[in-house]
Structure formats: C-alpha cells, structure tokens
Design an enzyme around this catalytic site. Sequence first.
Site, PDB file in Angstrom:
ATOM      1  CE  LYS A 224       0.681 -10.189   0.514  1.00  0.00           C
ATOM      2  NZ  LYS A 224       0.652  -9.728   1.912  1.00  0.00           N
TER       3      LYS A 224
ATOM      4  CG  ASN B 107       4.562 -11.490   1.920  1.00  0.00           C
ATOM      5  OD1 ASN B 107       3.665 -10.835   2.423  1.00  0.00           O
ATOM      6  ND2 ASN B 107       5.655 -10.923   1.463  1.00  0.00           N
ATOM      7  N   GLY B 108       7.057 -12.463   3.762  1.00  0.00           N
ATOM      8  CA  GLY B 108       7.456 -11.948   5.066  1.00  0.00           C
ATOM      9  C   GLY B 108       8.938 -12.085   5.333  1.00  0.00           C
TER      10      GLY B 108
ATOM     11  N   GLY C 270       8.182  -7.912  -0.470  1.00  0.00           N
ATOM     12  CA  GLY C 270       7.556  -6.611  -0.262  1.00  0.00           C
ATOM     13  C   GLY C 270       8.570  -5.543   0.070  1.00  0.00           C
ATOM     14  NE  ARG C 271       8.177  -4.904   5.866  1.00  0.00           N
ATOM     15  CZ  ARG C 271       8.406  -5.219   7.129  1.00  0.00           C
ATOM     16  NH1 ARG C 271       8.644  -4.258   8.011  1.00  0.00           N
ATOM     17  NH2 ARG C 271       8.390  -6.472   7.524  1.00  0.00           N
TER      18      ARG C 271
ATOM     19  CB  CYS D  80      -4.455  -4.834   4.386  1.00  0.00           C
ATOM     20  SG  CYS D  80      -3.859  -3.156   4.723  1.00  0.00           S
TER      21      CYS D  80
ATOM     22  CB  ALA E  25      -0.925   0.004   1.212  1.00  0.00           C
TER      23      ALA E  25
END
Length: 362
Positions: free
Chosen positions: A148, A210-211, A234-235, A103, A20
């Site tokens: 997700k 993920n993570g 992601g990040r 989320c 996001a």
Amino acid sequence: MTLRIGQLTLETPLLLAPIAGHCDLPFRILCREEGGVGLASTDLLNSRAILKETPRTLDLAATNGLDQPCGMQLYGNASDPLPEAAVWAVDHGARLIDINMGCPVDKVAKKNGGSLLLCDVPSTVELAARIVRAVERHSSGRVPVTAKMRLGWDPEHKVAPALARALEAVGIAAVTVHGRYTVQFFSGTADWDAIGEVVEAVSSIPVIGNGDVEEPQHAVELRRRSGCAGVMIGRGALRTPWIFRRTAALLETGVALPEPSVNAKLRTIRRHIELLARYHPAEVALRVIRQRIAWYGKSLGHAKPLKEAIRLAHSLRDAATAVEASVDPAFDELTMVPPGYRFPPAVMELAGRHAPDAVSDA
C-alpha cells in the site's frame, strides 16, 4: 464481482483500509456483518514488536474465524525483520500480507518505514522481494504479499507508477494506491487520475484505489476514472460501516441499497458496543465507543444528546442504554434525526442535562 489477488479470491472488490487506531477486531467484524467487505486488514503492525509478541501488538494482530479473509499490514524498513514478521503473521491467521509504504504519520514515516519507503525505491523493492520470497517459502505460495503506497513523498517525486511496476516484477501480487502525497496527509483531494497512471504502469496485477470514497457513487467514479480493479475504503467506513453493503449492491446491480434508517444505524452502534465488550477490557471498550460516536454522529443528523450521553458515559451499560433509549418508531422511516427532536429523558439524564421541549444540535 470478485477480485483475485494471487491465490486469494475476494468475494467483492471492496476492502476496509487498515486505519491506524481504528481497525481493531470488533470493528472489522462489524463491517463484515454489515456485508459487502471483500477483505479487512489489521491495524499497522510493527515488525519488531510482532516478533517480541508485545501485548499491544498481539491485541492489534488478533483475528478469528469471524474475521476472514484477514490481511495483516506490516511496517518497517530494510533494517527491520519484516520477512520474519511476515512469516509470523502467516502462522497467526493472515491470509494476505501487506507492506505499508504510505503511512504519513511521523512515528511510522520518519522512523520505521511507511511513506519513507517511497524515498528509496531500489531499497524498497529489494525489501519487498525478500518478504515475497519468505512468505512464498513458508506458505507454499498460498498467501499473497501486497503493498500500500501513496503517489510519492511530494508532487516533485511521483514514484508510484515506477514503484508499482518494479514491485510487480519481484512478485508483489497487488498494490493499493492512496491518491495523495505524503506531505498532504489527508488534506486536499485524492487524485484518482494519478491512480490511473499506476494502473497503466503494471501489466498483470490488480491496482486498488483509495482516497475520498465516502459514498457508494464515489467507488464507481474512482473505478471509472482510474480503471482500478478494487476500491479500499477508510475514513468513510468509520461513520458508515454499512457503506460496503450499499456499494457492493451498486457495483453488482447499478443501484445502491438505500441508506439505513436511524433505527438501523442505532442497531449497528449497539452491535459495535457488544463486540467491543466481547473483545476488549471494559475500560478500553468504553474509551473506543466514546471516540467513535463522533464518527457515527456524522451519519445521524441532529443527535447531539445521544452523542453527549455516550461521550460522558461512565460504563458500557450506560452507553448501550443511551442507544436503546433512542430507538423511536418514527426512526424506522427516517435516515437522519430531524432538527428539534426531543430525546427521551433517559438519554437526557445520561447526557447530564434536563430534557427541554426542543433539543438543539448546535
């Protein structure tokens, strides 16, 4: 080293997470140009805003031929027009529809869906079934629907294995599992072993882990510990959009590509500025690169003057000038700016200070 999701075959099992506020079209294209991306998805799209075609949502949903295959991630709850929004997404370039069930942000999780969907599994499964049916009818089965999720709202309510099994039964083509609970947000450590429990719970669909994947080796370890078929990053991609290329090589050959040189990283930042200028109004593009230089800075080492020059830039041209002026022949051999490096006067002027003999990155 492909990954098949329904009728869609991805060239690699590596996916860019729909983060996001960060995964706009310029950044998705940048990651694809760097190489190794199997799928990239839009930012979260509100189902009602999609159908109203609000300017902000149309901007978030924008895609083109350089951004394929593109997934579009929708959020909402059982009372929202998610099936209709999914049909809209198919008509506007989505090759995959993803339902956000993970989320943790208040405006999503406590009002319109996201992790809130983890708290009512029967209603969530029924909603997913309606979306699957709508997309199958509209696309003749060509566009898969995925979900997700997180492990659950909290450790006392770990619903991911049972939810994934139920979603598989109603036609969801794959599930992505972030190995944290909603209450954790992004604190603590992602539980890769718990992702493995989801892998064991399903029988015919891929699970994407993920993570905490910030280095190529993390993707290998996540797959080893969980047995997941794909990895969503992601990040980690925000500071190193070249992570997909390096990770794809590691999965394919057992050897990761080397970390880019400082000059290669600068070229990537310069390309990001070009893409922002192409797809966003100037003021939006400048705001984005001012924010993103903090992430890039994590991969550059002692580069505070450059970061300050971009953060304080009055125009995209100033930001691009600071990047171009920072290129140094020595940076072809280095992956990090060394302590005490003296940036050129042009950078120091843009940073709003005079060039000292040695620059501290404190």
